[in-house]
Design a protein around this motif. Structure first.
Motif, PDB file in Angstrom:
ATOM      1  N   ARG A  97      78.958  41.327  48.336  1.00 42.35           N
ATOM      2  CA  ARG A  97      80.238  40.737  48.732  1.00 42.35           C
ATOM      3  C   ARG A  97      81.078  40.410  47.501  1.00 42.35           C
ATOM      4  N   THR A 155      79.699  40.793  54.931  1.00 39.45           N
ATOM      5  CA  THR A 155      78.595  41.427  54.217  1.00 39.45           C
ATOM      6  C   THR A 155      77.445  40.436  54.125  1.00 39.45           C
ATOM      7  N   PHE A 212      86.614  37.861  53.028  1.00 41.51           N
ATOM      8  CA  PHE A 212      85.231  38.321  52.960  1.00 41.51           C
ATOM      9  C   PHE A 212      84.282  37.170  53.279  1.00 41.51           C
ATOM     10  N   GLU A 255      88.243  39.863  59.665  1.00 40.64           N
ATOM     11  CA  GLU A 255      87.445  39.472  58.506  1.00 40.64           C
ATOM     12  C   GLU A 255      86.423  40.553  58.213  1.00 40.64           C
ATOM     13  N   TYR A 256      85.998  40.589  56.940  1.00 41.54           N
ATOM     14  CA  TYR A 256      85.056  41.599  56.455  1.00 41.54           C
ATOM     15  C   TYR A 256      83.740  40.889  56.139  1.00 41.54           C
ATOM     16  N   ARG A 315      84.601  42.179  46.400  1.00 39.98           N
ATOM     17  CA  ARG A 315      85.813  41.398  46.141  1.00 39.98           C
ATOM     18  C   ARG A 315      86.419  41.775  44.799  1.00 39.98           C
TER      19      ARG A 315
END
Length: 615
Positions: free
Chosen positions: A308, A302, A328, A299-300, A312
């Motif tokens: 974020r 922010t 995200f 997972e990413y 995206r």
């Protein structure tokens, strides 16, 4: 995690005996060690009897199964109601039903967005059909038991049991929501029989236990379809090509991941240091793509919601690929995650990590860095100590190294220096640092980056917004009036001597930086950190000035209006940490531009100082 998994006959008994709220309370306490709030209890007691009426009308076999409050893996979101069973042909089905107690709504701007009354006021939120569809697609993309086999068919819909649909021009049925409604139909107050018929067609023959257990116990791993989608968005896109040091940092992470996967159980923490514009997000997105292709659970992260959302949209564009959004997450998403639950977590803007998230429980001895490192076998942090802009920001190189040591993880440090923002001008960054750190007055401003000091905020708007399509930004030197019930945004950023007044950015538009209707709003540091625009105009408020006598910058504590970020006044003789926060804020704002930055200074001595230094 599923809070409640019972046969439909048991569910009906719990409702008709007025025990459903109590049973759910006890299940939440035993499974999650949490106490249910009174509002959540009321929600169950209002909505679940409505579903009991629907299920009774559907005439289901007793061993049809009802699942309540299914917590989506690695998410704070929970599916309200899920019913499993077989249809007349023996096909296995599961129906997701999103329950809403709404009574009215309005059309709103944005894909799949509506306005309704929530939490005591009118707010923007996602359309119920979008929400139901997104939950279905989340399971189809992350629950291996559902995407590896086509034996279980997922269906989704939304039931607004208190909502009487308008006969003409019902907002929720507006044409703009057509695709989501086709995927996940809406059922209103008097549609209970139609909903019962839909559920009956899918699951009335029962045998739902095996289906429910398959969903609950499915391994969480991204599907091949999701992997291919992300790869297609990144590969061949010149914006995401890795150059020089970026490639070195990328390969460092890959090597440690492969080492972990093939040889040892040693945890790794990779700390990638880099100033503004060194390409940290480009590395992170490429890493996410690689890990997905290698079947890693990644997972990413922010901390900044606005960053974020723009990240995206930069990746997804207008493709409408909802499934990519779920990769995200915010930095407060890992409070309850088990140790080593993820293969890889990638945390961008790690300097913005906090002790704990807003409205999240605080666990003694833990912070957001603790939770990320604990939850993942490989943790990657992109960090710049000089971009901490609030007393709540705890992310630093030293803290992350200590947290790595706490878990016995090997820490690796990679440094990025090459500049890819600000027209690739490392000179501009070095010059800015000399301005704000007051450490080298010999550095002069050179290169292709367009920098200019203006004496009038109207000129700033004309040059940046009107002529170049950029955005205005400002330090937190003006109060932010709370906007209520969709009223016009208050014009808080006021410069009286120039008869200038504009509002702060709309807090309901997290895509402020790229939305055309927001061009005449002023972005604050919390909105723009991590983002980049072609041109920015920065208004430096009276919180930062210049003392001609001492030849030094001065920070005026009384002019700094961000109460949440403001540190306590230091004891006599102690340095004021607000000094660095204000300097970091303006340095960060002035590095958001790809091609140029214009500046207006409220303090005339500061204007004179920067103008002279920029010659």
């Amino acid at each position: 995690m599923i809070i409640y998994n019972e046969t439909s006959s048991n569910f009906l008994d719990h409702v008709y005996d007025n025990k459903i709220g109590y049973v759910l309370q006890q299940n939440v306490l035993s499974k999650m060690n949490k106490v249910v709030s009174s509002s959540e209890l009321r929600s169950w007691e209002n909505s679940l009897p409505q579903m009991a009426k629907v299920l009774r009308e559907a005439d289901l076999q007793k061993d049809t199964h009802v699942l309540l409050e299914y917590k989506l893996p690695s998410s704070e979101k929970r599916i309200d109601f899920l019913v499993t069973g077989q249809d007349e042909k023996g096909n296995k089905n599961a129906v997701i039903i999103e329950l809403k107690q709404w009574q009215k709504s309005k059309v709103a701007e944005g894909d799949g967005i509506v306005r309704t009354f929530l939490g005591g006021r009118e707010r923007e939120t996602v359309h119920p059909a979008y929400q139901a569809a997104s939950y279905k697609r989340y399971l189809q993309n992350f629950n291996e038991s559902l995407y590896s086999s086509s034996s279980i068919q997922l269906h989704s819909c939304a039931y607004l049991h208190n909502y009487i649909a308008a006969r003409n021009e019902e907002p929720l049925l507006d044409e703009r929501y057509k695709d989501y409604i086709n995927d996940s139909p809406l059922y209103f107050q008097f549609d209970d029989r139609e909903l019962a018929q839909k559920i009956g067609q899918c699951v009335a023959q029962g045998n739902g236990r095996e289906i429910a257990e398959t969903i609950e116990n499915g391994k969480i791993r991204p599907s091949k379809k999701l992997v291919e989608t992300v790869s297609s968005l990144i590969e061949g896109n010149e914006e995401f090509i890795l150059l020089d040091e970026q490639k070195v940092a990328y390969e460092k992470v890959i090597s440690k991941y492969n080492e972990f996967k093939n040889q040892t159980d040693q945890k790794h923490v990779i700390l990638i240091k880099g100033g503004p514009g060194t390409g940290k997000s480009v590395i992170g997105l490429n890493l996410m793509s690689y890990m997905l292709k290698n079947r890693a659970y990644v997972e990413y992260i922010t901390p900044n919601q606005a960053f974020r959302e723009v990240l995206r949209k930069k990746l997804i564009g207008t493709s409408g690929r909802m499934e990519v959004r779920d990769l995200f997450k915010g930095s407060a998403s890992y409070v309850d995650a088990p140790e080593n639950y993820f293969d890889v977590l990638i945390c961008d803007e790690a300097h913005r990590l906090k002790e704990h998230g807003h409205m999240k429980k605080k666990i003694e001895g833990e912070n957001q860095a603790t939770q990320i490192i604990r939850s993942s076998k490989i943790s990657v942090f992109f960090i710049d100590d000089f971009q901490q802009i609030s007393r709540k920001d705890i992310g630093s190189l030293e803290l992350l190294k200590k947290e790595a040591e706490r878990f016995g993880a090997e820490a690796h440090i990679v440094e990025l220096e090459s500049q890819y923002r600000c027209a690739g001008s490392g000179n501009y960054i070095a010059w800015l640092e000399s301005i704000f750190n007051e450490n080298d007055h010999s550095i002069s401003l050179e290169g292709d980056f367009e920098f200019k000091v203006v004496s009038n905020p109207h000129e700033l708007k004309e040059e940046i917004v009107d002529k170049r399509g950029g955005r205005l930004l400002a330090g937190y030197a003006w109060d932010w009036t709370k906007n209520t019930k969709g009223a016009e945004l208050p014009t808080d950023v006021v410069i009286e001597e120039h008869n200038f007044a504009l509002p702060w950015n709309d807090p309901n538009r997290i895509d402020w930086a790229i939305h055309p209707d927001c061009a005449s709003q002023i972005g604050c540091i919390h909105t723009v950190q991590g983002l980049e625009m072609n041109y920015v105009g920065v208004i430096i408020g009276k919180d930062l000035g210049y003392d001609e006598e001492t030849k030094s910058l001065i920070v005026r504590r009384d002019e700094f209006k961000d109460k949440g970020a403001k540190p306590a006044k230091p004891k006599k003789g102690q340095p004021d940490s607000l000094e660095n926060l204000v300097r970091n804020t303006y340095k960060t704002l002035m590095t958001r531009g790809m091609k140029g930055c214009y500046v207006y200074c409220s303090d005339k001595e500061l204007e004179k100082y920067i103008r002279e230094r920029s010659k």
